[in-house]
Design a protein around this motif. Structure first.
Motif, PDB file in Angstrom:
ATOM      1  N   ALA A 148       0.829  -1.209   0.000  1.00 57.45           N
ATOM      2  CA  ALA A 148       0.000   0.000   0.000  1.00 57.45           C
ATOM      3  C   ALA A 148       0.861   1.255   0.000  1.00 57.45           C
ATOM      4  O   ALA A 148       0.577   2.226  -0.718  1.00 57.45           O
ATOM      5  CB  ALA A 148      -0.926  -0.006   1.226  1.00 57.45           C
ATOM      6  N   GLY A 149       1.948   1.234   0.782  1.00 55.03           N
ATOM      7  CA  GLY A 149       2.849   2.383   0.823  1.00 55.03           C
ATOM      8  C   GLY A 149       3.544   2.607  -0.495  1.00 55.03           C
ATOM      9  O   GLY A 149       3.714   3.759  -0.933  1.00 55.03           O
ATOM     10  N   VAL A 150       3.953   1.522  -1.146  1.00 57.08           N
ATOM     11  CA  VAL A 150       4.611   1.656  -2.453  1.00 57.08           C
ATOM     12  C   VAL A 150       3.636   2.186  -3.490  1.00 57.08           C
ATOM     13  O   VAL A 150       4.004   2.998  -4.358  1.00 57.08           O
ATOM     14  CB  VAL A 150       5.211   0.295  -2.886  1.00 57.08           C
ATOM     15  N   GLN A 151       2.386   1.740  -3.416  1.00 59.52           N
ATOM     16  CA  GLN A 151       1.382   2.266  -4.349  1.00 59.52           C
ATOM     17  C   GLN A 151       1.192   3.774  -4.160  1.00 59.52           C
ATOM     18  O   GLN A 151       1.020   4.521  -5.130  1.00 59.52           O
ATOM     19  CB  GLN A 151       0.058   1.520  -4.155  1.00 59.52           C
ATOM     20  N   ALA A 152       1.236   4.231  -2.897  1.00 59.45           N
ATOM     21  CA  ALA A 152       1.128   5.668  -2.630  1.00 59.45           C
ATOM     22  C   ALA A 152       2.331   6.414  -3.195  1.00 59.45           C
ATOM     23  O   ALA A 152       2.196   7.510  -3.763  1.00 59.45           O
ATOM     24  CB  ALA A 152       1.010   5.908  -1.126  1.00 59.45           C
ATOM     25  N   ILE A 153       3.526   5.829  -3.067  1.00 57.38           N
ATOM     26  CA  ILE A 153       4.733   6.433  -3.644  1.00 57.38           C
ATOM     27  C   ILE A 153       4.603   6.513  -5.163  1.00 57.38           C
ATOM     28  O   ILE A 153       4.976   7.512  -5.792  1.00 57.38           O
ATOM     29  CB  ILE A 153       5.987   5.631  -3.234  1.00 57.38           C
ATOM     30  N   ARG A 159       2.485   9.407  -6.084  1.00 62.29           N
ATOM     31  CA  ARG A 159       3.163  10.691  -5.859  1.00 62.29           C
ATOM     32  C   ARG A 159       4.186  10.996  -6.942  1.00 62.29           C
ATOM     33  O   ARG A 159       4.320  12.135  -7.396  1.00 62.29           O
ATOM     34  CB  ARG A 159       3.849  10.702  -4.487  1.00 62.29           C
ATOM     35  N   CYS A 160       4.942   9.969  -7.340  1.00 62.52           N
ATOM     36  CA  CYS A 160       6.019  10.214  -8.314  1.00 62.52           C
ATOM     37  C   CYS A 160       5.533  10.102  -9.752  1.00 62.52           C
ATOM     38  O   CYS A 160       6.260  10.450 -10.696  1.00 62.52           O
ATOM     39  CB  CYS A 160       7.196   9.272  -8.077  1.00 62.52           C
ATOM     40  N   GLY A 161       4.296   9.603  -9.948  1.00 60.74           N
ATOM     41  CA  GLY A 161       3.737   9.506 -11.288  1.00 60.74           C
ATOM     42  C   GLY A 161       4.371   8.432 -12.145  1.00 60.74           C
ATOM     43  O   GLY A 161       4.338   8.526 -13.378  1.00 60.74           O
ATOM     44  N   LEU A 162       4.940   7.406 -11.513  1.00 64.19           N
ATOM     45  CA  LEU A 162       5.585   6.312 -12.245  1.00 64.19           C
ATOM     46  C   LEU A 162       5.010   4.973 -11.798  1.00 64.19           C
ATOM     47  O   LEU A 162       4.657   4.805 -10.629  1.00 64.19           O
ATOM     48  CB  LEU A 162       7.096   6.311 -11.996  1.00 64.19           C
ATOM     49  N   PRO A 163       4.922   3.985 -12.707  1.00 67.06           N
ATOM     50  CA  PRO A 163       4.458   2.659 -12.295  1.00 67.06           C
ATOM     51  C   PRO A 163       5.506   1.961 -11.428  1.00 67.06           C
ATOM     52  O   PRO A 163       6.712   2.032 -11.709  1.00 67.06           O
ATOM     53  CB  PRO A 163       4.259   1.922 -13.621  1.00 67.06           C
ATOM     54  N   ILE A 164       5.045   1.315 -10.359  1.00 63.05           N
ATOM     55  CA  ILE A 164       5.919   0.517  -9.497  1.00 63.05           C
ATOM     56  C   ILE A 164       5.269  -0.856  -9.340  1.00 63.05           C
ATOM     57  O   ILE A 164       4.113  -0.961  -8.920  1.00 63.05           O
ATOM     58  CB  ILE A 164       6.143   1.165  -8.116  1.00 63.05           C
ATOM     59  N   VAL A 165       6.004  -1.902  -9.685  1.00 61.22           N
ATOM     60  CA  VAL A 165       5.489  -3.268  -9.682  1.00 61.22           C
ATOM     61  C   VAL A 165       6.174  -4.060  -8.571  1.00 61.22           C
ATOM     62  O   VAL A 165       7.398  -3.986  -8.413  1.00 61.22           O
ATOM     63  CB  VAL A 165       5.739  -3.941 -11.049  1.00 61.22           C
ATOM     64  N   ASN A 166       5.374  -4.827  -7.818  1.00 60.65           N
ATOM     65  CA  ASN A 166       5.890  -5.576  -6.666  1.00 60.65           C
ATOM     66  C   ASN A 166       5.693  -7.076  -6.849  1.00 60.65           C
ATOM     67  O   ASN A 166       4.593  -7.528  -7.180  1.00 60.65           O
ATOM     68  CB  ASN A 166       5.149  -5.154  -5.384  1.00 60.65           C
ATOM     69  N   PHE A 167       6.758  -7.817  -6.630  1.00 61.12           N
ATOM     70  CA  PHE A 167       6.668  -9.280  -6.571  1.00 61.12           C
ATOM     71  C   PHE A 167       7.858  -9.780  -5.777  1.00 61.12           C
ATOM     72  O   PHE A 167       8.782  -9.011  -5.489  1.00 61.12           O
ATOM     73  CB  PHE A 167       6.635  -9.899  -7.978  1.00 61.12           C
ATOM     74  N   PHE A 172      12.829   2.942   0.755  1.00 63.32           N
ATOM     75  CA  PHE A 172      13.651   2.457   1.865  1.00 63.32           C
ATOM     76  C   PHE A 172      13.099   2.931   3.213  1.00 63.32           C
ATOM     77  O   PHE A 172      13.045   2.166   4.175  1.00 63.32           O
ATOM     78  CB  PHE A 172      15.093   2.935   1.695  1.00 63.32           C
ATOM     79  N   ALA A 173      12.690   4.191   3.281  1.00 55.39           N
ATOM     80  CA  ALA A 173      12.142   4.722   4.527  1.00 55.39           C
ATOM     81  C   ALA A 173      10.884   3.956   4.932  1.00 55.39           C
ATOM     82  O   ALA A 173      10.661   3.672   6.121  1.00 55.39           O
ATOM     83  CB  ALA A 173      11.834   6.209   4.382  1.00 55.39           C
ATOM     84  N   LEU A 174      10.060   3.599   3.945  1.00 55.35           N
ATOM     85  CA  LEU A 174       8.848   2.823   4.220  1.00 55.35           C
ATOM     86  C   LEU A 174       9.185   1.453   4.797  1.00 55.35           C
ATOM     87  O   LEU A 174       8.595   1.021   5.796  1.00 55.35           O
ATOM     88  CB  LEU A 174       8.051   2.676   2.924  1.00 55.35           C
ATOM     89  N   ALA A 175      10.149   0.771   4.184  1.00 55.78           N
ATOM     90  CA  ALA A 175      10.538  -0.553   4.678  1.00 55.78           C
ATOM     91  C   ALA A 175      11.061  -0.482   6.117  1.00 55.78           C
ATOM     92  O   ALA A 175      10.713  -1.317   6.959  1.00 55.78           O
ATOM     93  CB  ALA A 175      11.599  -1.169   3.763  1.00 55.78           C
ATOM     94  N   LEU A 176      11.875   0.526   6.405  1.00 55.51           N
ATOM     95  CA  LEU A 176      12.411   0.679   7.758  1.00 55.51           C
ATOM     96  C   LEU A 176      11.306   1.024   8.753  1.00 55.51           C
ATOM     97  O   LEU A 176      11.292   0.520   9.879  1.00 55.51           O
ATOM     98  CB  LEU A 176      13.491   1.760   7.767  1.00 55.51           C
TER      99      LEU A 176
END
Length: 458
Positions: free
Chosen positions: A353-358, A361-369, A402-406
């Motif tokens: 959820a945090g990465v989706q918010a990032i 904000r940055c206007g770029l696709p971020i894919v998680n697996f 990184f800040a989110l993960a920490l």
């Protein structure tokens, strides 16, 4: 910075054709960081540990940095040559010295590829658990340097968990033998595990005694599809809390599933918010009960469908979605920042959820697996390197990841290591006391700082 002429003469006498200084052949030993390839001043290709020792001692006398290299498949800049450095390639030190099935161990040199090792072990009914994506070509030494993992780590552990003993050359040229070919050892400090993951900054590993596992007689796969990430994460927590440990727990978020289906051609339905690929291995007679337990644990509110693959062909079909993902990513953008952060398993929904918010904000696709059983997700920030605005946005998003993960109680890396890419964030991940201890350890092993300088520590 040019190498001293007397050092060059000394290396030619020591290594002969194993010394490359000048010429186009050096290009093959360069490494890329932030889309710029750095070529070394020279390359040393020793044939044995004695030559490694002599090389290190000569480099220390002349103040020449050394960067050890395997196959160069790392993604963090860990093998980027330092200014005026010599790259030490272990390509000629690639022998299997012994395989001891009775002790479930193998003694190997660092330049041996993971794939060649696995092929040799197969005849003995054994395997070495680390299985990074580049397993066919990456070297054992490289796996040791970054503590490589892979999907099987959830059951069998990462590289550090599968090493019994190491022989290494320190920054002073001393040969040290650490650990023993036993699975229990309480004799002093556990220094061989300290070297694993140190990225060649403490010592140069010239021999490794590896802990082996029996090849499982059979493997079975389940593919579970969920309404959303929260449902999949709940299933992961249940899976890891029950007695039957899956051999793999791979996670794909909704965007990963869409890419695998629409671009990669995987057979997946619409409306899937997350997916788990689960594998169990072991005795064929015991697998039905294991699959039943895993399937029950994976059945939570939000489960859309669960499918089992029995035959080899069926297993391959179920894994096809995961295999289709990496090529599909290239259709989104030419550039990719791939980071392998780790959080406690229960906090995977917060990470996604945090990465989706990032991403918004940055206007770029971020894919998680990634490897959900360990809480280790690969966060892929996609961008066009030719677009200055996108490039700035992508690199500005990285500290937020990184800040989110920490913040979620996790850390910077599960298997890729630190290298150059993450060293600037180490002070956020670790306190000043821990960093001071690490610097003290570095000085003990490498008092002149010639081993892979500028990596890991900020």
């Amino acid at each position: 910075m040019a190498l001293p002429p007397e050092f060059d003469r000394e290396m030619r006498a020591l290594l002969g054709e194993g010394w490359l200084h000048g010429g186009e052949r050096l290009q093959a030993y360069g490494d890329e960081y932030r889309r710029e390839t750095v070529v070394p001043e020279a390359v040393a290709i020793p044939a044995d540990r004695g030559q490694v020792q002599a090389l290190v001692r000569a480099c220390r006398r002349h103040g020449v940095p050394i960067v050890a290299r395997g196959a160069g498949t790392n993604t963090t800049g860990a093998t980027v040559p330092a200014a005026g450095s010599v790259v030490l390639s272990f390509e000629r030190m690639d022998r299997i010295l012994s395989i001891r099935p009775g002790d479930r161990c193998a003694v190997v040199e660092p330049g041996l590829s993971n794939g060649a090792l696995q092929a040799a072990l197969r005849a003995h009914g054994l395997f070495w658990p680390p299985d990074p994506t580049s397993a066919d070509v990456c070297t054992v030494g490289g796996n040791l340097a970054c503590n490589a993992g892979g999907p099987r780590a959830v059951k069998y552990g990462a590289t550090r968990d599968n090493v019994l003993a190491l022989t290494a050359v320190t920054g002073t040229g001393e040969l040290v033998e650490l650990g023993s070919a036993t699975t229990k050892d309480s004799t002093g400090y556990d220094l061989q595990r300290l070297l694993v993951g140190s990225e060649g900054t403490l010592a140069l590993i010239v021999e490794a005694t590896l802990k082996l596992s029996p090849l499982p007689r059979d493997r079975q796969v389940l593919r579970a599809m969920y309404r959303d990430v929260d449902s999949a994460a709940t299933a992961v927590a249940r899976l890891m809390a029950q007695p039957v440990v899956p051999s793999m727990v791979e996670f794909m978020d909704g965007e990963s599933v869409r890419l695998a289906r629409d671009v990669g051609g995987a057979d997946l339905p619409d409306g899937v918010g997350a997916m788990l690929l689960l594998e169990a291995d072991g005795d064929p007679d015991a697998l039905p009960a294991a699959l039943l337990a895993i399937g029950e644990a994976a059945t939570v509110d939000g489960l859309l469908d669960i499918e089992t693959g029995g035959s080899t062909a069926a297993r391959e079909r179920l894994w096809s979605a995961r295999k289709a993902l990496s090529p599909a990513l290239r259709t989104i953008a030419a550039g990719k920042i791939n980071e392998d952060v780790v959080v406690p398993v229960s906090r995977i929904p917060g990470l996604v959820a945090g990465v989706q918010a990032i991403s918004r904000r940055c206007g770029l696709p971020i894919v998680n697996f990634g490897h959900a059983g360990n809480g280790n997700l690969h966060v892929n920030i996609m961008y066009d390197p030719g677009d200055a605005g996108q490039s700035r946005a992508a690199h500005a998003a990285l500290p937020d990841v990184f800040a989110l993960a920490l913040e979620l109680g996790g850390t910077l890396s599960g298997e890729h290591g630190i290298g150059l890419a993450k060293r600037g964030f180490m002070a956020s991940a670790l306190g000043p006391e821990a960093l001071a201890l690490m610097r003290g350890v570095k000085r003990l092993f490498d008092p002149d700082g010639i081993l892979n300088p500028g990596k890991v520590l900020p």
